[in-house]
Design a protein around this motif. Structure first.
Motif: not given
Length: 231
Positions: A180-183, A203-208, A146-151, A195-201
């Motif tokens: 992103f959020g609850s999605d 923070r999203i989680g990534v899991e592989a 897992r990681t987290e990224l700020t767009l 469809s996540l609607g993630a914008r600049k600023g």
């Protein structure tokens, strides 16, 4: 050689505009419009579609998408008349979503069956809410990376950045999810990511998970560090 994509529509402007959009996300794929009648009026033309299929086939086959019923009939007649009918397939898929999904899959090196499947699956693609009771901080599978990224890029995870992310992990043996959020969304699907609607600023989680989970995470982190090539 990549699989080609043909867009059969009643309107020439519709087919051309959609081909232009898809080509932005898949610059190495032949996305060929086949819309309207030769005189510029509304309709579908057998010879136009036939020429488009020939042009799009570089040796790996063609996936043909259409807008309405009569366009389907024209497309199927063209495919049936090919010397090798197996060289192309007509797919029942939403035209816009299917074209984007097919083009990105072809860009990633998918074979004709894979490109057709991506187009067909596009109709049900979207962000998924987590099951009731699953908290945002719920424990991931034991083998998850897992990681987290700020767009930081201007447009966030919209069309082009989403396509770049999908292409970055194409061929990697890993199941990758963005949160992103609850999605959450399948990171192999452009439409799901958008469809996540993630914008600049944001923070999203990534899991592989999977044999190349760390490689998938590394590729996504590198892409984010490059601001999705927007600089």
């Amino acid at each position: 050689m990549r699989v080609g994509v043909v867009l059969v529509a009643h309107s020439g402007a519709l087919a051309e505009g959609l081909a232009e959009v898809a080509a932005q996300m898949a610059p190495d794929v032949d996305v060929v419009p086949a819309g309207g009648l030769p005189d510029g009026t509304i309709g579908t033309d057998y010879d136009t579609v036939s020429a488009a299929v020939d042009h799009a086939n570089a040796g790996s086959g063609v996936v043909v998408l259409y807008d309405l019923g009569s366009a389907q009939m024209t497309a199927e007649l063209v495919v049936e008349s090919l010397t090798d009918p197996g060289a192309a397939v007509v797919v029942d898929a939403p035209l816009v979503e299917g074209a984007v999904a097919a083009a990105v899959a072809a860009q990633g090196g998918a074979d004709r069956a894979g490109v057709a499947r991506a187009a067909a699956d596009a109709g049900g693609t979207g962000a998924e809410s987590r099951p009731e009771g699953e908290a945002a901080g719920a424990a991931p599978p034991a083998d998850a990376v897992r990681t987290e990224l700020t767009l930081a890029n201007e447009v966030g995870l919209h069309a082009r950045p989403a396509a770049l992310l999908v292409r970055a992990i194409a061929g990697v043996e890993a199941d990758v999810r963005l949160r992103f959020g609850s999605d959450e969304a399948d990171a192999h699907s452009v439409l799901a990511i958008m469809s996540l609607g993630a914008r600049k600023g944001d923070r999203i989680g990534v899991e592989a998970t999977g044999p190349q989970a760390r490689e998938a995470i590394s590729r996504i982190e590198t892409l984010a560090e490059r601001n999705f090539d927007e600089d």
